[in-house]
Design a protein around this motif. Structure first.
Motif: not given
Length: 154
Positions: A143-153
């Motif tokens: 709905p907001e038009g984005y995705f996020e990624i973040e390193p697990l380690f």
């Protein structure tokens, strides 16, 4: 720290069922020994088990014969119904945190086993479970038009 990226929306009235498709695109590069590719636009593919790159990218990394490897996996569904083969190499996957600042200081670098495809699939690469999703968390907010990624380690 998580980074946000816009979801690419493609509208096509001829698509079956839904008329809009959502694509999760990142800028990424590969490095191997003293070589590095230029930034590539890559698909984040939640349905792919592997990180797969076009075989024509391997020579840019100094890999003269990418087929000269011990790990070869036949693939189906990647770029069509015909069988395709992926030849795997251990490289450094570089994910750029900002599309406007494509430099190594503004990136994540992870060791990943990626496959170089024998037959082209029409785009440079896709990022799958082994090599990407096992290294990064992935959250989508359509709905907001984005995705996020973040390193697990880190």
């Amino acid at each position: 720290m998580a980074c946000r990226f816009p979801i690419t929306r493609i509208s096509n009235p001829s698509l079956p069922l839904t008329k809009i498709r959502f694509h999760f695109l990142l800028k990424a590069a590969l490095s191997y020994k003293s070589y590095q590719t230029p930034p590539l636009e890559v698909y984040v593919d939640t349905g792919s088990a592997w990180c797969l790159f076009d075989g024509q990218i391997a020579p840019r990394l100094g890999i003269k014969d990418y087929k000269d490897t011990k790990k070869v996996i036949p693939m189906r569904g990647v770029g069509g119904l015909e069988e395709n083969k992926a030849y795997f190499w251990e490289v450094t996957l570089i994910i750029f945190k900002d599309f406007k600042k494509l430099n190594l200081e503004n990136s994540w670098k992870v060791s990943a086993e990626v496959g170089f495809l024998e037959k082209s699939i029409g785009f440079p690469a896709l990022l799958g479970v082994y090599g990407f999703f096992d290294q990064f968390s992935f959250k989508v907010n359509v709905p907001e038009g984005y995705f996020e990624i973040e390193p697990l380690f880190e």
